[in-house]
Design an enzyme around this catalytic site. Sequence first.
Site, PDB file in Angstrom:
ATOM      1  N   LYS A  47       0.641  -1.008  -0.301  1.00 54.22           N
ATOM      2  CA  LYS A  47      -0.365  -0.248   0.276  1.00 54.22           C
ATOM      3  C   LYS A  47       0.779   1.400  -0.018  1.00 54.22           C
ATOM      4  O   LYS A  47       0.333   2.221  -0.698  1.00 54.22           O
ATOM      5  CB  LYS A  47      -0.935   0.002   1.391  1.00 54.22           C
ATOM      6  CG  LYS A  47      -2.173  -1.137   1.014  1.00 54.22           C
ATOM      7  CD  LYS A  47      -2.788  -1.411   2.196  1.00 54.22           C
ATOM      8  CE  LYS A  47      -4.074  -2.381   2.392  1.00 54.22           C
ATOM      9  NZ  LYS A  47      -5.384  -2.027   3.102  1.00 54.22           N
TER      10      LYS A  47
ATOM     11  N   ASP B  14     -10.530   2.503   1.896  1.00 51.40           N
ATOM     12  CA  ASP B  14     -10.640   1.464   3.268  1.00 51.40           C
ATOM     13  C   ASP B  14     -11.504   3.107   3.988  1.00 51.40           C
ATOM     14  O   ASP B  14     -11.835   2.272   4.372  1.00 51.40           O
ATOM     15  CB  ASP B  14      -8.935   1.422   3.319  1.00 51.40           C
ATOM     16  CG  ASP B  14      -9.044   0.051   3.010  1.00 51.40           C
ATOM     17  OD1 ASP B  14      -9.998  -1.120   2.779  1.00 51.40           O
ATOM     18  OD2 ASP B  14      -7.531  -0.227   3.277  1.00 51.40           O
TER      19      ASP B  14
ATOM     20  N   GLU C 187       6.482   3.990  21.052  1.00 45.79           N
ATOM     21  CA  GLU C 187       7.042   4.399  19.929  1.00 45.79           C
ATOM     22  C   GLU C 187       5.214   4.349  19.315  1.00 45.79           C
ATOM     23  O   GLU C 187       5.180   5.189  18.182  1.00 45.79           O
ATOM     24  CB  GLU C 187       8.048   3.537  19.454  1.00 45.79           C
ATOM     25  CG  GLU C 187       8.306   3.807  17.971  1.00 45.79           C
ATOM     26  CD  GLU C 187       8.995   2.343  17.170  1.00 45.79           C
ATOM     27  OE1 GLU C 187       8.975   2.686  15.960  1.00 45.79           O
ATOM     28  OE2 GLU C 187       8.997   1.860  17.905  1.00 45.79           O
TER      29      GLU C 187
END
Length: 278
Positions: A71, A108, A159
């Site tokens: 993607k 999406d 993170e």
Amino acid sequence: MSGTDSQRRAAVLGSPIAHSLSPVLHRAAYEELGLGDWSYDRFDVDEEALPGFFGQLGPEWAGLSLTMPLKRAVIPLLDEISETAASVEAVNTVVFTEDGRRVGDNTDIPGMVAALRERGIEQVDSAAILGAGATASSALAALARICTGEVVAYVRSAERAAEMREWGERLDVEVRTRDWADAAQALHAPLVIATTPAGTTDALATAIPERPATLFDVLYDPWPTELAARWSAYAGSVVSGLDLLVHQAVLQVEQMTGRAPAPLDAMRKAGEHALAAH
């Protein structure tokens, strides 16, 4: 990869790809739309092989669906990408125009919005996201369109928390992060979007409140997840990964074929049938 003058081709690319339901959904649409000269295949293509695959496509190609890990990798190969795709740096749809241009989009995000709207969810004042991967950023982009208040993301690392807050800033969504150890708190939100791999949320199924609101679980195989099954048992509203898959595929079919509306019901039935057979 050439074909006859009348033939049009499309396919889904990714690695691994054998599990993809996209061929089932798109072929069902072609049949319903009377597009007997259209074909839709699947190809196992990784990031390294992607440029070579693009290089051998002939003029009969109408479009491609892309899944992981392509993607983001596809973006440098395209002539243009939509604002929606740029907002999350992810393209799941490529349309080849008549003048030979390669245009990328992300269905999406509007697919999530459409799946929620189908269940009567037009707007929420807050939401929770379980997980912080690529699907979570798409969920944030969808929430940017329908959520008027805060989104709380439950993540496993500092993170990941920082990444989600950065996505929130980019997408203009108010994002607060909490540790995964507190994930049971997410289940009290008006809308919970679970974006984690299979099995990850199973332990949360015992923490569902007495009157849950709406759960959007992006998984579809195996289905129902433990969380979705228990949520339904408590009379909560559940949107499934198949709902998302069908709605994003509807938008892909419309873009690739130029025919609208795509046959949502026929595509959903084909997907349900394939999953039941599997």
